[in-house]
Design a protein around this motif. Structure first.
Motif: not given
Length: 282
Positions: A2-3, A205-214, A260-264
């Protein structure tokens, strides 16, 4: 993956008090720090109650024996001028015990102008005969003198009209028996003139960062004045739409994990994240 992009943290500052109309008193006896005066009855006038809570109490002896048990009522009323009256009464005591209540100490009034009185419309007949204030102005003591609160009875309303416009639930009161035993109740209303909003910071997270779950969201949601109530972490697609809640908490956080965000189940894309924090003032 996720971005996600970072949105500016926003502040919730809406009043959250349920109100009703009641009658409180006109005040006459100003007690300055280090001074004392005679608590007087006073006439009633309309005011708005913004807090009214019953707090049970027990006073025990040296060996744990129960000496007194009852309910302290903690009430805050807003006058027509906007000032707050902090009002307490011993609603009832159990008649099967032999503890006799001599005084009630109200703490955390430093920095406030305080007029003291008691209401003529009461739960019981015992009324304070004197009111005194500590040298630093923090404690206001109502002493019943010879008009003690006997087992099975309640007391008059004891009132402190202040120049405060807000309150927080970090005050305390001490109920003392004629034999010296006492109990201190916490979480009561106390005056404050804090008008600053809570502190809210998102560090990751920082701006425009690429983040994985969670996704771990860190930062600060706190009120240095001690009036923090809760914060909510939310997200929204950059394309618009409703904000969705990630978590809500009543515990302040300083440079720690906010959620802690579960983005699944969240589609890949860019998202705004925001934190709304509010304190007991609204």
């Amino acid at each position: 993956m996720l971005n996600k992009t970072l949105n500016l943290a926003s502040l919730a500052w809406a009043s959250a008090f349920a109100v009703s109309l009641c009658a409180t008193s006109a005040f006459a006896v100003i007690v300055a720090p280090g001074a004392s005066g005679v608590a007087v009855p006073s006439a009633s006038y309309p005011a708005t109650v913004i807090r009214d809570t019953n707090i049970p109490f027990e006073i025990r002896g040296t060996f744990g024996e129960l000496l007194s048990s009852g309910v302290l009522r903690d009430r805050v009323a807003r006058t027509a001028t906007g000032d707050l009256s902090f009002e307490r009464a011993i609603v009832s005591t159990q008649g099967i015990y032999n503890g006799i209540i001599r005084s009630l100490d109200h703490a955390r009034y430093a920095g406030s102008i305080t007029d003291v009185s008691y209401a003529t419309s009461t739960f019981g007949t015992p009324r304070p005969q004197t009111a005194s204030r500590s040298a630093d102005g923090a404690a206001v003591t109502f002493d019943f003198g010879t008009d003690l609160v006997l087992p099975g009875r309640g007391s008059a309303w004891m009132q402190n009209l202040t120049n405060a416009r807000f309150f927080r639930l970090s005050g305390s009161a001490t109920i003392r028996l004629s034999t010296g035993q006492s109990v201190t109740l916490t979480g009561l209303a106390e005056p404050t003139n804090d008008t600053t909003p809570p502190e809210v910071i998102i560090t990751s997270p920082g701006a425009l960062g690429c983040n994985c779950n969670p996704v771990t969201i860190t930062g600060t949601a706190n009120d240095p004045d001690g009036t923090f109530q809760q914060y909510t972490v939310e997200y929204q697609p950059v394309s618009g739409g409703a904000w969705s809640t990630i978590t809500t908490s009543t515990s302040p956080v300083v440079s720690g994990t906010l959620a802690t965000w579960n983005t699944a189940a969240i589609p890949q894309g860019y998202y705004f994240i925001r934190v709304n924090a509010c304190n007991v003032l609204g």
